[in-house]
Design a protein around this motif. Structure first.
Motif, PDB file in Angstrom:
ATOM      1  N   VAL A  46       0.837  -1.195   0.000  1.00  0.00           N
ATOM      2  CA  VAL A  46       0.000   0.000   0.000  1.00  0.00           C
ATOM      3  C   VAL A  46       0.876   1.250   0.000  1.00  0.00           C
ATOM      4  O   VAL A  46       0.639   2.191  -0.747  1.00  0.00           O
ATOM      5  CB  VAL A  46      -0.942   0.008   1.225  1.00  0.00           C
ATOM      6  N   ARG A  49       6.173  -2.427   1.294  1.00  0.00           N
ATOM      7  CA  ARG A  49       5.869  -3.730   1.898  1.00  0.00           C
ATOM      8  C   ARG A  49       6.430  -3.823   3.320  1.00  0.00           C
ATOM      9  O   ARG A  49       7.326  -3.091   3.702  1.00  0.00           O
ATOM     10  CB  ARG A  49       6.415  -4.855   1.020  1.00  0.00           C
ATOM     11  N   PRO A 282       3.847  -1.763  10.456  1.00  0.00           N
ATOM     12  CA  PRO A 282       2.698  -2.190  11.261  1.00  0.00           C
ATOM     13  C   PRO A 282       2.989  -3.424  12.120  1.00  0.00           C
ATOM     14  O   PRO A 282       2.425  -3.566  13.203  1.00  0.00           O
ATOM     15  CB  PRO A 282       1.632  -2.492  10.204  1.00  0.00           C
ATOM     16  N   TRP A 303      -2.650  -3.982  13.677  1.00  0.00           N
ATOM     17  CA  TRP A 303      -2.683  -3.841  12.220  1.00  0.00           C
ATOM     18  C   TRP A 303      -4.046  -4.260  11.726  1.00  0.00           C
ATOM     19  O   TRP A 303      -4.572  -5.311  12.120  1.00  0.00           O
ATOM     20  CB  TRP A 303      -1.585  -4.720  11.624  1.00  0.00           C
ATOM     21  N   ALA A 305      -5.162  -4.409   8.294  1.00  0.00           N
ATOM     22  CA  ALA A 305      -5.291  -4.706   6.866  1.00  0.00           C
ATOM     23  C   ALA A 305      -6.297  -5.820   6.607  1.00  0.00           C
ATOM     24  O   ALA A 305      -6.981  -5.820   5.571  1.00  0.00           O
ATOM     25  CB  ALA A 305      -3.935  -5.082   6.280  1.00  0.00           C
ATOM     26  N   TYR A 316      -6.454   1.100   6.963  1.00  0.00           N
ATOM     27  CA  TYR A 316      -6.030  -0.132   6.306  1.00  0.00           C
ATOM     28  C   TYR A 316      -4.552  -0.422   6.524  1.00  0.00           C
ATOM     29  O   TYR A 316      -4.165  -1.549   6.792  1.00  0.00           O
ATOM     30  CB  TYR A 316      -6.331  -0.023   4.807  1.00  0.00           C
ATOM     31  N   TYR A 317      -3.698   0.601   6.406  1.00  0.00           N
ATOM     32  CA  TYR A 317      -2.262   0.371   6.546  1.00  0.00           C
ATOM     33  C   TYR A 317      -1.635   1.500   7.366  1.00  0.00           C
ATOM     34  O   TYR A 317      -0.715   2.206   6.931  1.00  0.00           O
ATOM     35  CB  TYR A 317      -1.586   0.300   5.162  1.00  0.00           C
ATOM     36  N   ASP A 332      -2.110   6.804   8.458  1.00  0.00           N
ATOM     37  CA  ASP A 332      -2.557   5.866   7.429  1.00  0.00           C
ATOM     38  C   ASP A 332      -2.207   6.453   6.070  1.00  0.00           C
ATOM     39  O   ASP A 332      -2.669   7.546   5.719  1.00  0.00           O
ATOM     40  CB  ASP A 332      -4.072   5.634   7.558  1.00  0.00           C
ATOM     41  N   LYS A 334      -1.259   5.920   1.690  1.00  0.00           N
ATOM     42  CA  LYS A 334      -1.506   5.145   0.481  1.00  0.00           C
ATOM     43  C   LYS A 334      -0.694   5.731  -0.658  1.00  0.00           C
ATOM     44  O   LYS A 334      -0.727   6.951  -0.898  1.00  0.00           O
ATOM     45  CB  LYS A 334      -2.996   5.152   0.107  1.00  0.00           C
TER      46      LYS A 334
END
Length: 369
Positions: A46, A49, A282, A303, A305, A316-317, A332, A334
């Motif tokens: 996102v 990695r 995370p 976390w 996700a 989400y991330y 967060d 993206k």
């Protein structure tokens, strides 16, 4: 068991930042693997990695893809088997994929055998049609070299686990879980599998397998290497009594550290971090155990996700924010690859902690604005 060393939470936090190499980065990926015992790998990308976030905070000058280069070599120029110093596999009794140094191999055999006899659509024993198809896979890999599932002209579907998969992909995955194939490299993050003797040096594959007791001790030490301060069961503590020291932080539950880490903890040699705010992975090892993180940092984080969107509290991330020796919130993020930008989806940080520098640093690492 020796008497417990009593320290404050502040001392424990300073110790962890140093013992985890966050305040003392090392020159190479191999140095981190040797120190921590493994680095977790996750395919979700996102805003970078999982392993990239873990390593960029611990390896001086780390670049995207350096872990893959350490494991497998450059794309199109794989490392010769005798020069390989690490490999990908799952932690015993789990489906967590990690990068291991070579000395882990003797301790994985029992878990591989156990998976090959277990009932599991994802990692267990081969079904009759998977067993039949595995003969073709092994023959073609032996003849052609590293292959991925797309190399097999077979349109049959595999059993549905974590989404749809072809029979080839499902069978290759199980053969990997069982140690009959290993990841030899990646093609745009897609796995290429090969025979173990073409991935690991002969001396590694021919080494005696560890006994059950040796592996139990190795796993306990591995937890201490990975987390530096960790909770152990009575049985685990007994197995590593010669290597571990009990530590009491305030009135919290007893933890343990490696005796080789004691100079950092006893002398408070790690001092206080003066680094600007940084973004952690995370699943960074320093915060992986939520109970210990709450005890030492007063920080509750998970976390999300794989949490359904309506139940997410952070995003989400969301990346935890480390400011000095405090965990102060999360951001967060993206990556918008098409626009070439790293976007802030949400931000929740205590006080007046500025995170723009940390976000900009990650953007540069990712080649974004």
């Amino acid at each position: 068991m020796s008497a417990a060393l009593k320290v404050t939470a502040a001392d424990a936090r300073r110790f962890l930042l140093r013992a985890h190499l966050i305040d003392a980065p090392v020159p190479s990926v191999g140095g981190v693997l040797s120190h921590l015992g493994y680095v977790q790998i996750d395919p979700i990308d996102v805003c970078g990695r999982m392993h990239e976030h873990i390593l960029r905070n611990r390896v001086a000058g780390y670049r995207q893809g350096d872990l893959e280069r350490h494991l497998h070599g450059e794309p199109g120029n794989p490392l010769p088997v005798e020069k390989r110093a690490a490999f990908e596999h799952h932690l015993p009794s789990t489906d967590v994929l990690v990068a291991f140094p070579l000395d882990a191999w003797p301790h994985l055999a029992a878990s591989m055998r156990e998976r090959s006899t277990r009932r599991s659509a994802w990692l267990g024993r081969l079904t009759p049609r998977e067993r039949d198809f595995s003969r073709r896979i092994l023959e073609e890999v032996a003849a052609r070299g590293p292959l991925g599932p797309w190399a097999f002209a077979d349109g049959r579907k595999g059993r549905k686990v974590w989404g749809s998969a072809t029979l080839a992909k499902a069978t290759l995955q199980k053969l990997f879980f069982h140690g009959r194939l290993l990841i030899a490299g990646r093609d745009s993050n897609r796995r290429l599998y090969d025979l173990p003797e073409r991935v690991l040096p002969h001396g590694v594959l021919s080494a005696p397998q560890a006994t059950a007791l040796q592996t139990q001790r190795w796993l306990a030490v591995l937890r201490l290497r990975q987390h530096r301060l960790a909770a152990l069961t009575k049985a685990e503590a007994a197995l590593v009594a010669d290597l571990a020291c009990p530590v009491e932080v305030g009135d919290g539950p007893r933890l343990f550290c490696l005796r080789t880490d004691l100079p950092l903890l006893e002398t408070r040699a790690c001092g206080g971090s003066r680094e600007p705010p940084r973004l952690l992975a995370p699943l960074d090892p320093v915060i992986y155990d939520r109970r210990v993180t709450r005890q030492l940092w007063g920080f509750d984080y998970a976390w999300e996700a794989y949490v359904p969107a309506p139940k997410r509290k952070r995003g989400y991330y969301a990346l935890p924010v480390l400011s000095g020796t405090e965990l102060v919130g999360h951001v967060d993020l993206k990556a918008d690859r098409q626009a070439g930008r790293l976007r802030v989806v949400s931000r929740r940080v205590a006080g007046r902690t500025a995170t723009s520098g940390a976000v900009a640093s990650l953007a540069r690492f990712l080649g974004l604005r």
